[in-house]
Design a protein around this motif. Sequence first.
Motif, PDB file in Angstrom:
ATOM      1  N   LYS A  70      28.499  66.322   5.275  1.00 26.28           N
ATOM      2  CA  LYS A  70      29.339  67.027   4.295  1.00 26.28           C
ATOM      3  C   LYS A  70      29.968  68.253   4.944  1.00 26.28           C
ATOM      4  O   LYS A  70      29.277  69.008   5.656  1.00 26.28           O
ATOM      5  CB  LYS A  70      28.492  67.485   3.099  1.00 26.28           C
ATOM      6  CG  LYS A  70      27.860  66.347   2.343  1.00 26.28           C
ATOM      7  CD  LYS A  70      28.890  65.567   1.555  1.00 26.28           C
ATOM      8  CE  LYS A  70      28.254  64.450   0.766  1.00 26.28           C
ATOM      9  NZ  LYS A  70      29.223  63.556   0.167  1.00 26.28           N
ATOM     10  N   ASN A  76      29.574  70.423  -2.787  1.00 20.65           N
ATOM     11  CA  ASN A  76      28.771  71.185  -3.733  1.00 20.65           C
ATOM     12  C   ASN A  76      27.469  71.561  -3.005  1.00 20.65           C
ATOM     13  O   ASN A  76      26.600  70.718  -2.770  1.00 20.65           O
ATOM     14  CB  ASN A  76      28.492  70.303  -4.962  1.00 20.65           C
ATOM     15  CG  ASN A  76      27.627  71.016  -5.973  1.00 20.65           C
ATOM     16  OD1 ASN A  76      26.914  71.970  -5.657  1.00 20.65           O
ATOM     17  ND2 ASN A  76      27.691  70.554  -7.211  1.00 20.65           N
ATOM     18  N   LEU A  78      24.924  73.287  -3.891  1.00 19.47           N
ATOM     19  CA  LEU A  78      23.669  73.147  -4.646  1.00 19.47           C
ATOM     20  C   LEU A  78      23.151  71.712  -4.538  1.00 19.47           C
ATOM     21  O   LEU A  78      21.956  71.473  -4.411  1.00 19.47           O
ATOM     22  CB  LEU A  78      23.870  73.535  -6.116  1.00 19.47           C
ATOM     23  CG  LEU A  78      24.178  75.006  -6.364  1.00 19.47           C
ATOM     24  CD1 LEU A  78      24.388  75.261  -7.851  1.00 19.47           C
ATOM     25  CD2 LEU A  78      23.054  75.903  -5.840  1.00 19.47           C
ATOM     26  N   GLU A  79      24.078  70.745  -4.562  1.00 17.96           N
ATOM     27  CA  GLU A  79      23.701  69.341  -4.411  1.00 17.96           C
ATOM     28  C   GLU A  79      23.194  69.084  -2.996  1.00 17.96           C
ATOM     29  O   GLU A  79      22.167  68.450  -2.791  1.00 17.96           O
ATOM     30  CB  GLU A  79      24.907  68.431  -4.693  1.00 17.96           C
ATOM     31  CG  GLU A  79      25.124  68.134  -6.153  1.00 17.96           C
ATOM     32  CD  GLU A  79      23.891  67.517  -6.810  1.00 17.96           C
ATOM     33  OE1 GLU A  79      23.381  66.518  -6.274  1.00 17.96           O
ATOM     34  OE2 GLU A  79      23.441  68.051  -7.834  1.00 17.96           O
ATOM     35  N   LEU A  80      23.949  69.580  -2.012  1.00 16.86           N
ATOM     36  CA  LEU A  80      23.592  69.343  -0.610  1.00 16.86           C
ATOM     37  C   LEU A  80      22.208  69.910  -0.307  1.00 16.86           C
ATOM     38  O   LEU A  80      21.407  69.282   0.397  1.00 16.86           O
ATOM     39  CB  LEU A  80      24.640  69.983   0.318  1.00 16.86           C
ATOM     40  CG  LEU A  80      24.332  69.845   1.810  1.00 16.86           C
ATOM     41  CD1 LEU A  80      24.407  68.387   2.258  1.00 16.86           C
ATOM     42  CD2 LEU A  80      25.289  70.686   2.648  1.00 16.86           C
ATOM     43  N   ARG A  81      21.927  71.097  -0.852  1.00 17.56           N
ATOM     44  CA  ARG A  81      20.644  71.747  -0.535  1.00 17.56           C
ATOM     45  C   ARG A  81      19.450  70.925  -1.020  1.00 17.56           C
ATOM     46  O   ARG A  81      18.346  71.096  -0.512  1.00 17.56           O
ATOM     47  CB  ARG A  81      20.606  73.161  -1.137  1.00 17.56           C
ATOM     48  CG  ARG A  81      21.467  74.136  -0.362  1.00 17.56           C
ATOM     49  CD  ARG A  81      21.338  75.557  -0.888  1.00 17.56           C
ATOM     50  NE  ARG A  81      22.449  76.373  -0.424  1.00 17.56           N
ATOM     51  CZ  ARG A  81      23.153  77.198  -1.195  1.00 17.56           C
ATOM     52  NH1 ARG A  81      22.860  77.338  -2.472  1.00 17.56           N
ATOM     53  NH2 ARG A  81      24.144  77.899  -0.686  1.00 17.56           N
ATOM     54  N   LYS A  82      19.689  70.018  -1.972  1.00 17.55           N
ATOM     55  CA  LYS A  82      18.582  69.162  -2.434  1.00 17.55           C
ATOM     56  C   LYS A  82      18.124  68.206  -1.329  1.00 17.55           C
ATOM     57  O   LYS A  82      17.022  67.684  -1.380  1.00 17.55           O
ATOM     58  CB  LYS A  82      19.006  68.348  -3.663  1.00 17.55           C
ATOM     59  CG  LYS A  82      19.162  69.201  -4.903  1.00 17.55           C
ATOM     60  CD  LYS A  82      19.542  68.344  -6.093  1.00 17.55           C
ATOM     61  CE  LYS A  82      19.873  69.221  -7.288  1.00 17.55           C
ATOM     62  NZ  LYS A  82      20.583  68.490  -8.340  1.00 17.55           N
ATOM     63  N   SER A  83      19.008  67.948  -0.358  1.00 19.24           N
ATOM     64  CA  SER A  83      18.644  67.045   0.746  1.00 19.24           C
ATOM     65  C   SER A  83      18.067  67.809   1.938  1.00 19.24           C
ATOM     66  O   SER A  83      17.770  67.217   2.969  1.00 19.24           O
ATOM     67  CB  SER A  83      19.878  66.275   1.229  1.00 19.24           C
ATOM     68  OG  SER A  83      20.483  65.628   0.152  1.00 19.24           O
ATOM     69  N   THR A 164      11.107  65.978  -2.273  1.00 26.77           N
ATOM     70  CA  THR A 164      12.515  65.812  -2.633  1.00 26.77           C
ATOM     71  C   THR A 164      13.234  64.809  -1.718  1.00 26.77           C
ATOM     72  O   THR A 164      14.458  64.731  -1.756  1.00 26.77           O
ATOM     73  CB  THR A 164      13.254  67.159  -2.543  1.00 26.77           C
ATOM     74  OG1 THR A 164      13.098  67.646  -1.196  1.00 26.77           O
ATOM     75  CG2 THR A 164      12.691  68.186  -3.501  1.00 26.77           C
TER      76      THR A 164
END
Length: 265
Positions: A70, A76, A78-83, A164
Amino acid sequence: MDNFLPAVNVENARVYLGGQEILHNISWQVRRGERCFILGANGAGKTTLVKLLMGFAWPLFGAKVQVLGKTFGHVNLLELRKSIAWVSPFMHKWLEDGAWNGRDMVLSGPDGTIGLLREPTPEEEKKAAGIMKSLKAEHLMDRPVVAMSSGEQVKVLIARALMTNPELMILDEPSVYLDLAGREFLLKTIEELAATRPDLTMIFITQRIEDILPVFDCGMILKSGQIVASGSRDEVLTEENLKNAFDLDIQLIRTDKGRLWTVIR
Ligand SMILES: Nc1ncnc2c1ncn2[C@@H]1O[C@H](COP(=O)(O)OP(=O)(O)OP(=O)(O)O)[C@@H](O)[C@H]1O
């Protein structure tokens, strides 16, 4: 996610903080599944580089930052940080608050909380048990976090991060508060994790050469915000590079398991 792009691709990044250029023209790539170290003295810029990768610090115009395929500016965060799992010793200090046990702590991973604030689903329970088993830490499930050694607490933090399904794990000086036994325990955990999750890209930030186990196949040395060496572990960890990085006349001693220890001449 674009799986053809590297896990990390930074091109020409200059980062200013407090009006000063902290990172100078950084270009660095980490392929997916690679385990890379970032070595550098105090103030070298290691944490700033992590902040750049997490989108907490921004480079000057003209740079490119891509993480897990990405491109920053088009994602986004916030979405990326989930990975991305960021394991930091500061979290390890937070663990000492509250009456949580290992199970609560691991099961709080999906919510990003420190300690369990809701009833977990049966699937989450099963997953937590599986992760703790793979880390050989089942015995820590029911133990209060305050009754664990620092090394065991970091192990629980790693298990929490794995809940996660991260694609990238950033271990930010995880051994900094650990004593000798705690540090060896942590390093063994990292070795076991590398064996059970070969697909997981890892970035390991450290100031200690002896922490860079042979499972880290690539890495770089940061000095005063610049990359002064980069490549395979053997290419980077030479006496000449370390002398330059730390301004010390360092002799390297290699054990038969490939671990490197330093002696100051
Ligand atoms: N918010 C800020 N404003 C100004 N300067 C900063 C800021 N954050 C960090 N710096 C400076 O940037 C440089 C790099 O800091 P950074 O925390 O990235 O280094 P580090 O390699 O992680 O160091 P350490 O091993 O001591 O944690 C240091 O000189 C630091 O003082």
